[in-house]
Scaffold this motif. Structure first.
Motif, mmCIF file in Angstrom:
data_model
loop_
_atom_site.group_PDB
_atom_site.id
_atom_site.type_symbol
_atom_site.label_atom_id
_atom_site.label_comp_id
_atom_site.label_asym_id
_atom_site.label_seq_id
_atom_site.Cartn_x
_atom_site.Cartn_y
_atom_site.Cartn_z
ATOM 1 N N ILE A 12 0.831 -1.267 0.071
ATOM 2 C CA ILE A 12 0.039 -0.158 0.055
ATOM 3 C C ILE A 12 0.879 1.405 -0.182
ATOM 4 N N VAL A 13 1.882 1.422 0.888
ATOM 5 C CA VAL A 13 2.711 2.501 0.890
ATOM 6 C C VAL A 13 3.479 2.664 -0.155
ATOM 7 N N THR A 14 4.084 1.630 -0.777
ATOM 8 C CA THR A 14 4.917 1.569 -2.083
ATOM 9 C C THR A 14 4.083 2.152 -3.345
ATOM 10 N N THR A 15 3.022 1.474 -3.248
ATOM 11 C CA THR A 15 1.955 1.782 -4.579
ATOM 12 C C THR A 15 1.750 3.498 -4.296
ATOM 13 N N THR A 16 1.245 3.788 -3.231
ATOM 14 C CA THR A 16 0.802 5.125 -3.006
ATOM 15 C C THR A 16 1.874 6.220 -3.224
ATOM 16 N N LEU A 17 2.934 5.894 -2.700
ATOM 17 C CA LEU A 17 4.011 6.847 -3.140
ATOM 18 C C LEU A 17 4.797 6.820 -4.335
ATOM 19 N N THR A 18 4.458 5.864 -5.189
ATOM 20 C CA THR A 18 4.751 5.636 -6.560
ATOM 21 C C THR A 18 3.879 6.385 -7.522
ATOM 22 N N PHE A 19 2.502 6.355 -7.164
ATOM 23 C CA PHE A 19 1.636 6.960 -7.851
ATOM 24 C C PHE A 19 1.799 8.498 -7.425
ATOM 25 N N LEU A 20 2.036 8.783 -6.244
ATOM 26 C CA LEU A 20 2.260 10.211 -6.025
ATOM 27 C C LEU A 20 3.349 10.944 -6.491
ATOM 28 N N VAL A 21 4.508 10.225 -6.673
ATOM 29 C CA VAL A 21 5.569 10.564 -7.500
ATOM 30 C C VAL A 21 5.460 10.682 -8.722
ATOM 31 N N ILE A 22 4.936 9.979 -9.647
ATOM 32 C CA ILE A 22 4.585 10.088 -10.997
ATOM 33 C C ILE A 22 3.424 11.048 -11.273
ATOM 34 N N ILE A 23 2.375 11.134 -10.642
ATOM 35 C CA ILE A 23 1.440 12.170 -10.937
ATOM 36 C C ILE A 23 1.693 13.562 -10.594
ATOM 37 N N VAL A 24 2.667 13.633 -9.317
ATOM 38 C CA VAL A 24 3.116 15.170 -9.046
ATOM 39 C C VAL A 24 4.014 15.587 -10.243
ATOM 40 N N ASP A 25 4.829 14.634 -10.698
ATOM 41 C CA ASP A 25 5.697 14.977 -11.789
ATOM 42 C C ASP A 25 5.073 15.470 -12.887
ATOM 43 N N GLU A 26 3.914 14.660 -13.402
ATOM 44 C CA GLU A 26 2.977 14.933 -14.613
ATOM 45 C C GLU A 26 2.315 16.308 -14.377
ATOM 46 N N ARG A 27 1.904 16.659 -13.200
ATOM 47 C CA ARG A 27 1.033 17.748 -12.982
ATOM 48 C C ARG A 27 1.642 19.029 -12.641
ATOM 49 N N ARG A 28 2.943 18.948 -12.266
ATOM 50 C CA ARG A 28 3.635 20.014 -11.610
ATOM 51 C C ARG A 28 5.107 20.502 -12.229
ATOM 52 N N VAL A 29 5.952 19.434 -12.814
ATOM 53 C CA VAL A 29 6.928 19.416 -13.487
ATOM 54 C C VAL A 29 7.139 19.607 -14.747
ATOM 55 N N LEU A 30 6.453 18.558 -15.653
ATOM 56 C CA LEU A 30 6.584 18.466 -17.023
ATOM 57 C C LEU A 30 6.027 19.477 -17.818
ATOM 58 N N SER A 31 6.886 19.771 -19.065
ATOM 59 C CA SER A 31 6.358 20.667 -20.092
ATOM 60 C C SER A 31 5.300 19.785 -20.798
ATOM 61 N N GLU A 32 4.684 20.789 -21.762
ATOM 62 C CA GLU A 32 3.667 19.939 -22.533
ATOM 63 C C GLU A 32 4.444 18.827 -23.319
ATOM 64 N N SER A 33 5.727 19.260 -24.019
ATOM 65 C CA SER A 33 6.071 18.297 -25.043
ATOM 66 C C SER A 33 6.494 17.024 -24.285
ATOM 67 N N GLN A 34 6.792 17.108 -22.950
ATOM 68 C CA GLN A 34 7.270 16.117 -21.978
ATOM 69 C C GLN A 34 6.032 15.303 -21.682
ATOM 70 N N LEU A 35 5.150 16.081 -21.474
ATOM 71 C CA LEU A 35 3.881 15.569 -21.117
ATOM 72 C C LEU A 35 3.164 14.386 -22.208
ATOM 73 N N GLU A 36 3.448 15.020 -23.379
ATOM 74 C CA GLU A 36 2.917 14.307 -24.422
ATOM 75 C C GLU A 36 3.703 12.812 -24.527
ATOM 76 N N ARG A 37 4.869 12.722 -24.104
ATOM 77 C CA ARG A 37 5.509 11.437 -24.266
ATOM 78 C C ARG A 37 5.070 10.531 -22.937
ATOM 79 N N ALA A 38 4.508 11.221 -21.988
ATOM 80 C CA ALA A 38 4.033 10.276 -20.904
ATOM 81 C C ALA A 38 3.033 9.093 -21.145
#
Length: 112
Positions: A12-38
């Motif tokens: 539960i903890v690892t899955t939650t943290l994994t989702f958190l890292v990836i979703i925060v990266d997608e929503r806060r860090v990635l540019s539009e061109s990077q988000l297209e490759r996600a």
């Protein structure tokens, strides 16, 4: 019984943290061109459930690089480095959370 608690809590903890890292990266860090490759959301969710924290480096490699030029290829290596750092962070936080959980429940500490 402590082994079952450890297994379920760890998942539960690892899955939650994994989702958190990836979703925060997608929503806060990635540019539009990077988000297209996600990964599309359904593929991302399947990768996280199937591969757990090992999906983190692949997400970072996929979104930071490609094979169009030298800069994109270098982005793959940058993504790998960022992904490994995020993976280590997830493992360390998971260890702290599980230790705190076992201490709070009065169970023997999980083996290293």
């Amino acid at each position: 019984m402590p082994h079952v608690v450890e297994l379920v809590a760890s998942w539960i903890v690892t899955t939650t943290l994994t989702f958190l890292v990836i979703i925060v990266d997608e929503r806060r860090v990635l540019s539009e061109s990077q988000l297209e490759r996600a990964w599309p959301p359904s593929s991302r969710d399947a990768a996280v459930i199937a591969f757990g924290p090992l999906a983190i480096p692949f997400h970072f490699m996929r979104t930071r690089g490609g094979f169009r030029g030298l800069r994109d290829v270098l982005g793959i290596f940058l993504g790998l480095a960022l992904g490994v750092v995020a993976l280590v962070l997830v493992v360390v936080v998971t260890s702290f959370v599980l230790t705190a959980l076992f201490w709070a429940l009065g169970l023997p500490e999980p083996p290293e």
